[in-house]
Design a protein around this motif. Structure first.
Motif, PDB file in Angstrom:
ATOM      1  N   HIS A 205       0.840  -1.209   0.000  1.00 13.14           N
ATOM      2  CA  HIS A 205       0.000   0.000   0.000  1.00 13.14           C
ATOM      3  C   HIS A 205       0.872   1.256   0.000  1.00 13.14           C
ATOM      4  O   HIS A 205       0.809   2.073   0.920  1.00 13.14           O
ATOM      5  CB  HIS A 205      -0.924   0.002   1.226  1.00 13.14           C
ATOM      6  N   PRO A 206       1.707   1.439  -1.033  1.00 10.71           N
ATOM      7  CA  PRO A 206       2.583   2.616  -1.058  1.00 10.71           C
ATOM      8  C   PRO A 206       1.784   3.905  -1.192  1.00 10.71           C
ATOM      9  O   PRO A 206       0.681   3.923  -1.740  1.00 10.71           O
ATOM     10  CB  PRO A 206       3.451   2.370  -2.307  1.00 10.71           C
ATOM     11  N   GLY A 207       2.364   4.968  -0.647  1.00 13.03           N
ATOM     12  CA  GLY A 207       1.708   6.260  -0.744  1.00 13.03           C
ATOM     13  C   GLY A 207       0.572   6.452   0.239  1.00 13.03           C
ATOM     14  O   GLY A 207      -0.204   7.406   0.130  1.00 13.03           O
ATOM     15  N   THR A 208       0.438   5.562   1.212  1.00 13.93           N
ATOM     16  CA  THR A 208      -0.615   5.642   2.225  1.00 13.93           C
ATOM     17  C   THR A 208       0.032   5.741   3.610  1.00 13.93           C
ATOM     18  O   THR A 208       1.253   5.892   3.736  1.00 13.93           O
ATOM     19  CB  THR A 208      -1.522   4.395   2.169  1.00 13.93           C
ATOM     20  N   ALA A 209      -0.801   5.618   4.641  1.00  9.60           N
ATOM     21  CA  ALA A 209      -0.280   5.620   6.009  1.00  9.60           C
ATOM     22  C   ALA A 209       0.689   4.474   6.247  1.00  9.60           C
ATOM     23  O   ALA A 209       1.488   4.516   7.191  1.00  9.60           O
ATOM     24  CB  ALA A 209      -1.433   5.541   7.002  1.00  9.60           C
ATOM     25  N   ALA A 210       0.657   3.447   5.399  1.00  6.82           N
ATOM     26  CA  ALA A 210       1.576   2.319   5.530  1.00  6.82           C
ATOM     27  C   ALA A 210       3.008   2.686   5.162  1.00  6.82           C
ATOM     28  O   ALA A 210       3.915   1.863   5.336  1.00  6.82           O
ATOM     29  CB  ALA A 210       1.107   1.148   4.668  1.00  6.82           C
ATOM     30  N   ASP A 211       3.237   3.902   4.663  1.00 11.44           N
ATOM     31  CA  ASP A 211       4.602   4.362   4.417  1.00 11.44           C
ATOM     32  C   ASP A 211       5.374   4.555   5.721  1.00 11.44           C
ATOM     33  O   ASP A 211       6.591   4.765   5.699  1.00 11.44           O
ATOM     34  CB  ASP A 211       4.600   5.687   3.654  1.00 11.44           C
ATOM     35  N   ARG A 212       4.666   4.489   6.833  1.00 14.06           N
ATOM     36  CA  ARG A 212       5.290   4.698   8.141  1.00 14.06           C
ATOM     37  C   ARG A 212       4.817   3.619   9.126  1.00 14.06           C
ATOM     38  O   ARG A 212       3.747   3.045   8.946  1.00 14.06           O
ATOM     39  CB  ARG A 212       4.942   6.097   8.694  1.00 14.06           C
ATOM     40  N   GLY A 213       5.622   3.395  10.144  1.00 16.49           N
ATOM     41  CA  GLY A 213       5.269   2.446  11.194  1.00 16.49           C
ATOM     42  C   GLY A 213       5.712   2.980  12.543  1.00 16.49           C
ATOM     43  O   GLY A 213       6.735   3.669  12.655  1.00 16.49           O
ATOM     44  N   LEU A 214       4.969   2.669  13.574  1.00 18.51           N
ATOM     45  CA  LEU A 214       5.231   3.229  14.894  1.00 18.51           C
ATOM     46  C   LEU A 214       6.527   2.664  15.484  1.00 18.51           C
ATOM     47  O   LEU A 214       6.754   1.455  15.466  1.00 18.51           O
ATOM     48  CB  LEU A 214       4.053   2.912  15.819  1.00 18.51           C
ATOM     49  N   ALA A 215       7.355   3.555  16.017  1.00 20.50           N
ATOM     50  CA  ALA A 215       8.653   3.142  16.555  1.00 20.50           C
ATOM     51  C   ALA A 215       9.035   4.011  17.741  1.00 20.50           C
ATOM     52  O   ALA A 215       8.678   5.189  17.813  1.00 20.50           O
ATOM     53  CB  ALA A 215       9.734   3.223  15.481  1.00 20.50           C
ATOM     54  N   MET A 216       9.784   3.416  18.655  1.00 22.38           N
ATOM     55  CA  MET A 216      10.340   4.127  19.807  1.00 22.38           C
ATOM     56  C   MET A 216      11.855   4.033  19.738  1.00 22.38           C
ATOM     57  O   MET A 216      12.407   2.946  19.549  1.00 22.38           O
ATOM     58  CB  MET A 216       9.836   3.516  21.112  1.00 22.38           C
ATOM     59  N   LEU A 217      12.532   5.165  19.885  1.00 22.54           N
ATOM     60  CA  LEU A 217      13.984   5.223  19.777  1.00 22.54           C
ATOM     61  C   LEU A 217      14.592   5.608  21.117  1.00 22.54           C
ATOM     62  O   LEU A 217      14.344   6.694  21.649  1.00 22.54           O
ATOM     63  CB  LEU A 217      14.399   6.246  18.709  1.00 22.54           C
ATOM     64  N   VAL A 218      15.414   4.702  21.679  1.00 30.85           N
ATOM     65  CA  VAL A 218      16.060   4.889  22.975  1.00 30.85           C
ATOM     66  C   VAL A 218      17.529   5.202  22.766  1.00 30.85           C
ATOM     67  O   VAL A 218      18.191   4.585  21.922  1.00 30.85           O
ATOM     68  CB  VAL A 218      15.905   3.626  23.843  1.00 30.85           C
ATOM     69  N   ASP A 219      18.037   6.158  23.542  1.00 29.78           N
ATOM     70  CA  ASP A 219      19.457   6.510  23.512  1.00 29.78           C
ATOM     71  C   ASP A 219      20.168   5.695  24.594  1.00 29.78           C
ATOM     72  O   ASP A 219      19.949   5.902  25.789  1.00 29.78           O
ATOM     73  CB  ASP A 219      19.613   8.010  23.773  1.00 29.78           C
ATOM     74  N   GLN A 220      21.008   4.774  24.186  1.00 27.56           N
ATOM     75  CA  GLN A 220      21.697   3.885  25.120  1.00 27.56           C
ATOM     76  C   GLN A 220      22.673   4.638  26.016  1.00 27.56           C
ATOM     77  O   GLN A 220      23.049   4.136  27.084  1.00 27.56           O
ATOM     78  CB  GLN A 220      22.419   2.772  24.346  1.00 27.56           C
ATOM     79  N   ASP A 221      23.080   5.843  25.627  1.00 22.84           N
ATOM     80  CA  ASP A 221      23.978   6.641  26.457  1.00 22.84           C
ATOM     81  C   ASP A 221      23.223   7.505  27.453  1.00 22.84           C
ATOM     82  O   ASP A 221      23.840   8.131  28.322  1.00 22.84           O
ATOM     83  CB  ASP A 221      24.854   7.541  25.576  1.00 22.84           C
ATOM     84  N   ASP A 222      21.898   7.577  27.327  1.00 19.73           N
ATOM     85  CA  ASP A 222      21.090   8.428  28.195  1.00 19.73           C
ATOM     86  C   ASP A 222      20.343   7.588  29.229  1.00 19.73           C
ATOM     87  O   ASP A 222      20.598   7.665  30.428  1.00 19.73           O
ATOM     88  CB  ASP A 222      20.123   9.254  27.348  1.00 19.73           C
ATOM     89  N   THR A 223      19.422   6.783  28.777  1.00 24.13           N
ATOM     90  CA  THR A 223      18.698   5.854  29.672  1.00 24.13           C
ATOM     91  C   THR A 223      18.818   4.460  29.060  1.00 24.13           C
ATOM     92  O   THR A 223      17.940   4.011  28.333  1.00 24.13           O
ATOM     93  CB  THR A 223      17.216   6.259  29.812  1.00 24.13           C
ATOM     94  N   PRO A 224      19.913   3.764  29.340  1.00 20.08           N
ATOM     95  CA  PRO A 224      20.184   2.502  28.644  1.00 20.08           C
ATOM     96  C   PRO A 224      19.181   1.408  28.961  1.00 20.08           C
ATOM     97  O   PRO A 224      18.722   1.264  30.092  1.00 20.08           O
ATOM     98  CB  PRO A 224      21.584   2.121  29.130  1.00 20.08           C
ATOM     99  N   LEU A 225      18.849   0.647  27.936  1.00 19.81           N
ATOM    100  CA  LEU A 225      18.094  -0.586  28.116  1.00 19.81           C
ATOM    101  C   LEU A 225      19.002  -1.636  28.738  1.00 19.81           C
ATOM    102  O   LEU A 225      20.215  -1.653  28.486  1.00 19.81           O
ATOM    103  CB  LEU A 225      17.576  -1.093  26.774  1.00 19.81           C
TER     104      LEU A 225
END
Length: 372
Positions: A205-225
């Protein structure tokens, strides 16, 4: 288990882009409640109406305006925060060096296809995939400025996690994040099949909302997992079988439980059949992880009928599940920089090689595909 090499997800090309979105958020009393899972159950086409009904009943909030979000949560004494946005997956890298999202495990295509169809029917990304990197100082500065302000939401959920969420809408902050994230490459910590599902949805489904997906980005130098080990049990395998298999690959030594556990380390595995104990000192080449050698060289040397592997997230669980006539293998915790080095070198780790914790809770931040 170990029946074949899973596929590597396709590569998303840079720049790394996170778009604002209108978050769906369950109420604090619904987050962490196992009963909330029924909102996302079959039939998946009914999820949109169920969530609308929950919104009318006050169980869910739908933000009026788009934002990037900062989600901070504390679980078991560990605090993690990450930027949450709609990750652009619309461009494919023509070569591995052009990828900006680096998976560290393979995926089963059928499982990814099922997830893609499920999200398409739900018209929803129900939870973010988890990405991690050592972020630029400029991004960290924006995050700290945001944290100094008043959160949009602050609550302890039903699983006893303390959550804070900020909505980032300031144009200068958004511009700074976009600029300084653009050249980043990030490790896919958790959600490999959902990431592959995002790519399948976008291709369909190009060109729709499917061009993106929900993601969370963590900084390992700030609050490491926390990066923990995932241990193994081998069925129909004895310590003697393992001793024969490691000949020429590693040194095998019988030990007491105390001696074996004290030796566990980056190149040392601990084995037990529930009664006797041993340690294996692997001859690892630089830049190679113990879990790679275990699955690529040691396990294939066991008799074929004995290559059955099960996975466990704690030492206690592993020891409780050592099968009769089997062996438990206690693994060292992987090192983040080694994992990053491996994926940057275009290698994948074996299945269940890492355990990044804690993961964000379901329902704190969701993304409706009907908004875009």
């Amino acid at each position: 288990m170990d029946s074949g090499a899973p596929d590597s997800p396709a590569g998303v090309a840079g720049p790394l882009r996170f778009a604002p979105f209108r978050a769906l958020m369950l109420s604090s009393r619904r987050v962490g409640d196992p009963a909330s899972a029924r909102a996302f159950a079959r039939p998946y086409r009914g999820v949109t109406e169920r969530l609308r009904r929950w919104e009318r009943q006050g169980h869910l909030v739908h933000d009026a305006d788009a934002a990037l979000y900062l989600h901070e949560y504390t679980a078991n004494g560990l605090t993690v925060r990450g930027l949450v946005g709609a990750l652009d997956v619309s461009e494919r890298a023509s070569e591995p060096g052009g990828r900006v999202v680096l998976p560290h495990e393979g995926v089963e295509p059928q499982q990814s296809a099922e997830l893609a169809e499920r999200m398409h029917q739900m018209r929803l990304n129900p939870a973010p995939i988890l990405l991690v990197h050592r972020g630029p100082a400029e991004v960290r500065a924006v995050v700290h400025d945001v944290v100094a302000g008043r959160p949009r939401a602050e609550f302890t959920d039903r699983s006893e996690r303390f959550n804070r969420v900020w909505a980032i809408r300031d144009p200068l902050q958004l511009a700074s994040l976009a600029t300084h994230l653009a050249d980043c490459r990030v490790l896919l910590a958790d959600g490999h099949h959902r990431y592959a599902a995002y790519l399948q949805m976008q291709q369909a489904h190009p060109g729709t909302a499917a061009d993106r997906g929900l993601a969370m980005l963590v900084d390992q130098d700030d609050t490491p997992l926390f990066l923990g080990a995932i241990h193994r049990t081998l069925t129909h395998t004895s310590l003697r079988d393992v001793r024969r298999a490691v000949d020429g690959l590693a040194s095998f030594a019988e030990a007491t439980e105390q001696q074996a556990m004290a030796a566990l380390g980056p190149s040392t595995l601990v084995l037990t059949d529930g009664t006797d104990w041993a340690r294996i000192e692997l001859r690892l080449s630089p830049g190679r992880a113990a879990v790679e050698m275990l699955h690529e060289e040691l396990v294939p040397r066991l008799p074929p009928a004995r290559r059955q592997v099960a996975y466990h997230h704690s030492v206690e669980e592993t020891l409780a599940h050592v099968p009769p006539g089997g062996v438990g293998v206690l693994m060292p915790a992987p090192d983040f920089d080694l994992v990053d080095q491996i994926v940057t070198g275009n290698r994948l780790l074996p299945e269940k090689a890492t355990s990044f914790q804690p993961k964000p809770g379901l329902g704190v931040l969701m993304r409706s595909l009907l908004d875009e």
